[in-house]
Design an enzyme around this catalytic site. Sequence first.
Site, mmCIF file in Angstrom:
data_model
loop_
_atom_site.group_PDB
_atom_site.id
_atom_site.type_symbol
_atom_site.label_atom_id
_atom_site.label_comp_id
_atom_site.label_asym_id
_atom_site.label_seq_id
_atom_site.Cartn_x
_atom_site.Cartn_y
_atom_site.Cartn_z
ATOM 1 N N ASP A 292 3.119 9.944 44.400
ATOM 2 C CA ASP A 292 4.038 9.452 43.359
ATOM 3 C C ASP A 292 3.867 10.153 42.016
ATOM 4 O O ASP A 292 4.838 10.401 41.313
ATOM 5 C CB ASP A 292 3.826 7.947 43.135
ATOM 6 C CG ASP A 292 4.433 7.110 44.251
ATOM 7 O OD1 ASP A 292 5.633 7.257 44.507
ATOM 8 O OD2 ASP A 292 3.699 6.316 44.861
ATOM 9 N N TYR A 376 8.826 0.541 44.282
ATOM 10 C CA TYR A 376 7.608 -0.038 43.731
ATOM 11 C C TYR A 376 7.548 0.057 42.213
ATOM 12 O O TYR A 376 8.113 0.968 41.621
ATOM 13 C CB TYR A 376 6.376 0.677 44.311
ATOM 14 C CG TYR A 376 5.607 -0.191 45.277
ATOM 15 C CD1 TYR A 376 5.930 -0.200 46.626
ATOM 16 C CD2 TYR A 376 4.574 -1.017 44.822
ATOM 17 C CE1 TYR A 376 5.233 -1.000 47.517
ATOM 18 C CE2 TYR A 376 3.876 -1.825 45.718
ATOM 19 C CZ TYR A 376 4.217 -1.822 47.059
ATOM 20 O OH TYR A 376 3.534 -2.615 47.930
HETATM 21 NI NI NI Z 1 2.117 -2.118 48.876
#
Ligand code: NI
Length: 627
Positions: A292, A376
């Site tokens: 990420d 996320y």
């Molecule tokens: Ni997770």
Amino acid sequence: MTIHLLESLSAQEVATAIQLFRAHHDDDQSFFSSIGLKEPNKADVLGAKSMPRVIELSGVDRHSDGGFVSLIDVTNMSVLNTTRLMLDAQAAYNYIDFGVAISLTKSNPEWVAAVAARGVDVSTDEALALIQIDPWPAGGYAHESIPKGHRALRCIAFLREDAADNGYARPIHGLIAHVDITARSVTHIEDSGIVPMPTASARFDGENRIPARSDLKPITITQPEGTSFQVSGNKISWQGFQVRASVHPVSGLVLHELSLQERPILYRAALSEMVVPYGDKDPMHSWKHVLDASEYNMGTMINSLKLGCDCLGEIHYLDAHQVTFDGNVKTIENAICIHEEDYGIQWKHHDSASKTTEVRRSRRLVISSVFTVGNYDYGFYWYLYLDGTIQMEIKLTGIVGVSVVTKETLNPAQAPIIGENLSSPVHQHLFCFRLDWHLDGGSNSLFENQIESIPTSASNPDGTQFQSVSRHLKTESDSIRDNAPHISRNWKVVNPASKNKWGVPVAYKLLPAASPTLLAQAGSQVAKRAAFANHNLWATPFAEEELSAAGPNTVMHAGQGGLAEMTAGNRNIENCDLVMWHTVGVTHVPRPEDWPVMPVEYTGFHLIPVGFFNENPTLDLPKNCKS
Ligand code: NI
């Protein structure tokens, strides 16, 4: 006016850098991935030298290589150099890549037909607009139809009931579009079989779900006399601590020059890299292991924080100035939140004989930012405490990855059920923090401490004894270590030349959380590309260019330049300018409570003074409990 070498970029500096780049390159087809301060050499910063401000601008253009990194001197108004990136270490994905991948996928007839076969309406543009496409890095797994070195993304899709819906409620399962960004084409539609679309709604926006509870009374945090911290530029002072906070394109929230009572502790502390490997056998997930920080440039995905929601109390915010993909200044207001929090008791004792009690309140300074990467959301919270403790807390929230399942296809060991016809794959979130030490301003050494039981003998007749055992980690290979919470293992950074009142070298210990390491097999793509995650600890002697735990520019890369390669020469780390790399994280076995949006899960680590002070440094806290 002199700008400190580590001061954050101003909007004017960003605009100037883009202008200089454009004038120098005469190229209107550059698309930018990120902009950031080219951090000056550590020696120059510590020597308080006056240096020009240099900006690093990266992106892709019409060249058929991995993109560019340009260094631009905004003090002397010149482009210093532009480095071309290789095909196996490309510039981070940017919004133009995502836009290209999404439009190519949506206009691919084979993909549209496969979506329609799942009962999704694709008859109009309005209907197609309700399909959300998430482009994922192809990582080490670009499809065989994509030539080596081409920039690749894998597109997975979801159906929204309207524009404001939870985009992840209805996965269009079993379908992946492999997109060659370089060639601007969809090269392969992977269809692992039709699974019926889930029907249940999974909204969490309040208005559309259930009535809000009405019995929560307000909590008001006020500091009528103001805060106890001061901020000047990006420098924060609080209770003897001084530190600079800024936003880096890859690392996100960065601390620089952290000192306490004018004694240096850390020169730089920040996330270096992170990886989210999935453990499910489902072909929708088995290849996922996004880096990420570097593949998406996590720092560019920083949130603008909101008073009363993200932060509570008397807040000071710092803005961040970045670049849009097409070269405009993007200002993220309230990117870094700075505030104080009450933190229960700092210490207490009740004397039974005299029936007197001494108690003091603890508080902490919070420096935080939140980043949204696809489904996320990651909050990074640095806490500074009155007793000298420094903590990194990561808050994981947002929406878990999902699969559509039937009774027949459910595989709870690798993807537990979390909702109606929905399962969520097991996965890990592993964060590698680079801690560049400068403890008490000198050279530092690294020790491992743990508790060992002492065998029963004549001097230990009851078999009750144990002892603290310390081992000097002298080389890079010595320092590759894993957590062992059952024997209280921790790692101590020591300044051998600086002794406390008791004749013992001053130290800070890293107290790890009970974190896993990477669970994928040693020969796997992720184990090579994110080798840092194979261990909880690594250490290196400081080198200016060694900032990236997985190597710089990881798009389409195979793992070169990361910690495994960095430490291959097994350099000595005794009494040196020490850099510690700590991997911390969680293995996430999703539960129904994680759906449709995940309550915060926490992980992190503490840095705790050990003999840095001669006694409890908080004896001078005021007795007035309100202070
Ligand atoms: Ni997770």
